[in-house]
Design a protein around this motif. Sequence first.
Motif: not given
Length: 822
Positions: A482-493
């Motif tokens: 659901e937050n793939s954009d921010l996870v792609l920026e940092n997997r530790r989101y």
Amino acid sequence: MEAVETIALLGKIQAKRCFLLTLSGRYELDRHRLTPVGDIDKKALKETEIRTRYITPAIVRAGWDPDKNQMREEYTIAPGKIVVRGKLHAREAARSADYVLFLKPGLPLAVVEAKDNNHSIGSGLQQAQGYADRLDVPFVFSSNGDGFLFHDRTVTTGTIERELALDEFPSPDELHRKWLSWKGIAPDSPENAVVEQDYFQGKELRCYQIQAVNRTVEAVARGHDRALLVMATGTGKTFTAFQIIWRLWKSGRAKRVLFLADRNILVDQTRVNDFKPFGTAMTKITNRTADPSFEIFLAIYQAITGTEDERNIYKQFSPDFFDLIVVDECHRGSAREDAQWREVLDYFSDSVQVGLTATPKETADTSNITYFGEPVFTYSLKQGIDDGYLAPYKVVRIDIDKDLAGWRPEEGKRDKHGELIEDRIYNQRDFDRGLVLEQRTKLVAKKVAQYLNESGDRYAKTIVFCQDIDHAERMRSAVANENSDLVLENRRYVMRITGDDDEGKAELDNFIDPESRYPVIATTSELMSTGVDAQTCKLIVLDQTISSMTKFKQIIGRGTRINEEYGKFYFTIMDFRRVTELFADPDFDGAPVVIYTPGPDDRVDPPDDPSTSESGDPSVDFSLAEPAPERPSGRIKYVVDDVAVELVAERVQYMGPDGKLITESLTDYTRKRVHDAYPTLDVFLARWNESASKQAIINELRAQGVFFEALAEEVGKDFSPFDLVCHVAFGQPPLTRRQRAENVRTTGYWAKYSSKAQATLQALLDKYADEGYEPDHDAKILRVDPFFDIGTPIEIVHEFGGKNGFDSAVDELEQHIYAPAQ
């Protein structure tokens, strides 16, 4: 010359009395204060002037030295409750005592409340008595500048209140003697040496922390060997414990001290933070050996106990080695005879033992109070929120159709792995334990992501409490999608932080560190339910079935800390399991009541022990232990991916004045708050029209919890606070600021003024219409555009015939602005 510079200069003059003659009068410099002298109408003086001229000098003359912190002015009792509605918050007015008088820092003796001279001498007494209750002090004074009304709680019979002249205020020695007599303590006794032992002078203690420390130290000084402190999560139990230990240690009452906890993270945080002043006198006991040469010992139970005798490290010490044992989170000790932890406290039974907890456990077979005694001090979650030391919460309750109605598989239904699903009705308690509805997990993750997005802060620290480790992993994956954009920026989101995952556990410190952005969202089961100091946690998601009040309180405690530097003033609880119904339980924030009654052959043991469900191996760090995924007896966990789920209802609830949750709209809330101050429209209009500062009324209402910005979002951004109040609270049709400005322009009333004066009034009106500026009497506004083009502030005021004429013109402008609509 600036007043501060003048005071500094005069302070260097070696004279008993110094005077300063100014255009506004003659002043005397007394103890770094400028005090007006001469004939003054006392009735015309403000409260602050009464204090400066009459009350402070009277107290100082009696021997109270501000430079030694014996006299503290504007002493904070409570910083003011934070009220939240929608996305906004406001802090109510702080509660401060005008004066608190101390024997020494941390040992208060008296409270003095001041009023202006239009009040009677005793008008402030009841207010001061309330503050005195919060500080456990027996001496209460009220003054209006004519003298003092003295309320003496140490008097057992006869007159307890009497008036004193200004020069009769009692000295520190007089109140000290009466205070000792009231407590029944001899001045030169060993007991008094403990009671009057200095605090460690570092971070200032809050009012309730002073109460907690003083009551505990006094109880120990009087010979009590057990004490219980009940303080809500986030109120500084460990810092309070440090000051208790420090004073007992420095006074010689406790030469060797053991601080016990059940999690390494708690001990390690304590050692490097609150207990740091102990320095080289302090050590941590490991599961190998113990060095008796230190004085302050920190340990976890699991490191010093075990099923085999050689692992019972605590037995390397003699039973009388420790004078004091402080038990952190003592609700996790046990009253069962087979409890492993009680052996430690039982072995050192002659020591003074102090229990700390936010959630005292009182059940049929477990009791903190039976072991430690009635609490010497209690500071509840509700008190902390009411005072403004703890963050309030709002609750978002979300109901899902399958949770409410249950789900029954059709005949022969198999899960995604081909397992035949047992034919029965599955309900909310089954989901994610015996049965997984994958669409339900995705819906929960979607609502969490939606909330963060709509809040405007997708980096708000969030903890999602799941049924077990397996559920926490599936939730991590769903939230990541659901937050793939921010996870792609940092997997530790988003990270799973559970006891079985080393990488996740390694991120725990980063999650609780306010300066660390990642992880943002943590999915967990048990590991983060207690002992995690997450200062900036703004969202707690409950997707776990919880029936234990103790556990519920601990989980809620993860969000109660305030961190103003990082914008943390309140937190949100998103509830998918109807767990927050526990808020309605009378026991949620009530006083603990003893339920446990030991039989004639029962031993009274320390409360509740988690180690009975874990390995007896003392080398295991139970702070990292977590239950494995649960399996219903005799069944596997079914996983179903093709059953749709739907959102049925979503509602937002807030804390009411009584601490209970209420479902209330912003307009309903505003109406109640305004009516508290102004019961009718006529009362409000009278106050509004009489006030020289409309902004002051707006600020007062804002301090009482009226959210004008949120109201403007709901009702209309073009309305002034005046119209928002009249419309929402009293049902009046609102006018926009521009409509009110145009109504004023059509009157042309200002034709009687000069051209520059007319231009000034029109500019003030434009600022009201365009910027929402209330045309108050503060002439500072004349220093900004567009007034520069009209003239200097002095020139503009001169156009109105001087300051009085300018004020009259502003009054007239306001009368036209707020004239009733025709």
